[in-house]
Design an enzyme around this catalytic site. Structure first.
Site, PDB file in Angstrom:
ATOM      1  N   HIS A 109       0.833  -1.209   0.000  1.00 42.79           N
ATOM      2  CA  HIS A 109       0.000   0.000   0.000  1.00 42.79           C
ATOM      3  C   HIS A 109       0.867   1.258   0.000  1.00 42.79           C
ATOM      4  CE1 HIS A 109       1.021  -0.621   4.245  1.00 42.79           C
ATOM      5  NE2 HIS A 109       0.790   0.672   4.448  1.00 42.79           N
ATOM      6  N   ASP A 111       0.413   4.932   1.889  1.00 40.79           N
ATOM      7  CA  ASP A 111      -0.383   5.313   3.062  1.00 40.79           C
ATOM      8  C   ASP A 111      -1.492   6.321   2.734  1.00 40.79           C
ATOM      9  OD1 ASP A 111       1.006   3.704   4.847  1.00 40.79           O
ATOM     10  OD2 ASP A 111       2.426   5.278   5.387  1.00 40.79           O
ATOM     11  N   HIS A 263       4.668   0.189   0.348  1.00 39.79           N
ATOM     12  CA  HIS A 263       5.427  -0.624   1.297  1.00 39.79           C
ATOM     13  C   HIS A 263       4.590  -1.777   1.816  1.00 39.79           C
ATOM     14  CE1 HIS A 263       3.646   2.777   3.515  1.00 39.79           C
ATOM     15  NE2 HIS A 263       3.465   1.913   4.518  1.00 39.79           N
TER      16      HIS A 263
HETATM   17  O1  AKG Z   1       5.093  -2.083  10.165  1.00 35.89           O
HETATM   18  C1  AKG Z   1       5.780  -1.544   9.288  1.00 35.89           C
HETATM   19  O2  AKG Z   1       6.956  -1.811   9.096  1.00 35.89           O
HETATM   20  C2  AKG Z   1       5.156  -0.542   8.376  1.00 35.89           C
HETATM   21  C3  AKG Z   1       3.710  -0.368   8.696  1.00 35.89           C
HETATM   22  C4  AKG Z   1       3.048   0.641   7.803  1.00 35.89           C
HETATM   23  O3  AKG Z   1       2.400   0.297   6.881  1.00 35.89           O
HETATM   24  C5  AKG Z   1       3.270   2.070   8.077  1.00 35.89           C
HETATM   25  O4  AKG Z   1       3.992   2.424   9.016  1.00 35.89           O
HETATM   26  O5  AKG Z   1       2.720   2.881   7.338  1.00 35.89           O
HETATM   27 FE   FE2 Z   2       1.789   2.001   5.741  1.00 34.14          FE
END
Ligand code: AKG
Ligand code: FE2
Length: 315
Positions: A109, A111, A263
């Site tokens: 995704h 964010d 990510h």
């Molecule tokens: O848990 C993670 O490493 C990333 C989680 C995530 O999607 C974010 O921090 O936006």
């Molecule tokens: Fe995220």
């Protein structure tokens, strides 16, 4: 760009005065020798911003001195922090707790794409880590666009997609890693926004695919057609050559350009292991497609989450 070669053979770029070590051809760099905080000088902040534009995601080791306040003060130097999240407001005032007890973001995704003012960047700090696993992977959506064959570039440029925070329609209860309470809060106000599938990056002028797991459908296409095209484009984003994977240590900080990446947090640690990171997000502007048309809100008002940044757009 001037560069040195260290004894280890890694290339260190010196144009910004920062020690920037590339992690891959298309995405990712580690920056050494910087102590993050609210007291950084303007030249270092400018160097970090330039590295972020060039490498899409950058990593800093050994930032154990940072508290939530220090992380926030640093964020204020880099941009304008948003509230933690449009709907998740119970986990903190300054930051969003990324906590394995609430859920695991093991889905590709970008964010908060369900609102019109998509964040420009996020700063993520490791607080508690599992004894194994739990790394995070980022993908360059610019590299994804660039590597598409011309006809698929034209197709992507002609499409718009609707993104919502009621995502993962097909997820089964067994696959649903989100705590029910957390999911309820996540979906407590319905947001839906229509974005161009190809966004022009406001600072670099590059083209990037704007997709990820909040996409519900492409405008004017059936659900079946939307799914097929979504998979086609997402596969390009997540090609391993377009990604970099970070194995966290305590004190690490990652910063990603949310307009040029997706990510995925890898869920490869057991339920008994606790993982927690603290995220502070920077406000971004309303995306613009290659035809100059902006994203449009279908539902929800994100004004309280973030002021829409209006940056001078790159030519
Ligand atoms: O848990 C993670 O490493 C990333 C989680 C995530 O999607 C974010 O921090 O936006
Ligand atoms: Fe995220």
């Amino acid at each position: 760009m001037p560069s040195d070669t260290t004894a280890a053979g890694t290339t260190v770029e010196t144009s910004s005065g920062l020690d920037v070590v590339k992690l891959g051809a298309r995405i990712g760099a580690q920056i050494n020798g910087v102590r993050l905080g609210g007291d950084l000088d303007a030249a270092t902040v400018a160097g970090i911003r330039a590295a972020l534009n060039e490498h899409r995601v950058i990593f800093f080791r050994d930032q154990q001195h940072l508290s939530e306040d220090g992380q926030y003060e640093f964020a204020e130097l880099l941009g304008h922090p948003t509230t933690p999240h449009p709907t998740l407001t119970s986990t903190g005032v300054k930051s969003l707790a990324i906590d394995s007890r609430h859920g695991r973001s093991n889905v590709w995704h970008t964010d908060v794409t369900f609102v019109d003012r998509v964040p420009s960047a996020s700063i993520l700090r490791a607080v508690t880590l599992p004894s194994y696993g739990g790394s995070t992977t980022w993908a360059s959506t610019v590299a994804a666009y660039d590597s598409l064959p011309e006809p698929l570039k034209r197709l992507a440029e002609s499409l718009r997609a609707r993104h919502t925070n009621r995502y993962d329609y097909a997820v089964t209860a067994a696959e649903d890693h989100l705590d029910q309470e957390y999911r309820r809060e996540f979906e407590s106000t319905y947001f839906e926004t229509e974005h161009p599938v190809v966004e022009v990056h406001p600072e670099t002028g590059e083209r990037a695919l704007l997709l990820g797991s909040f996409v519900k459908e492409f405008v004017g296409l059936s659900a079946t057609e939307s799914r097929a095209l979504f998979q086609l484009f997402q596969q390009r984003v997540t090609r391993l050559e377009n990604t970099t994977r970070w194995n966290w240590s305590l004190g690490d900080v990652a910063i990603w350009d949310n307009r040029a990446t997706q990510h995925y947090a890898i869920d490869d640690y057991d339920g008994s292991e606790h993982r927690k990171l603290t995220r502070i997000t920077l406000a971004g502007g309303i995306p613009v497609g290659i035809d100059g048309a902006s994203s449009t809100v279908i539902a929800g008002d994100a004004q309280d989450y973030s002021a829409a940044e209006s940056l001078p757009r790159a030519a």
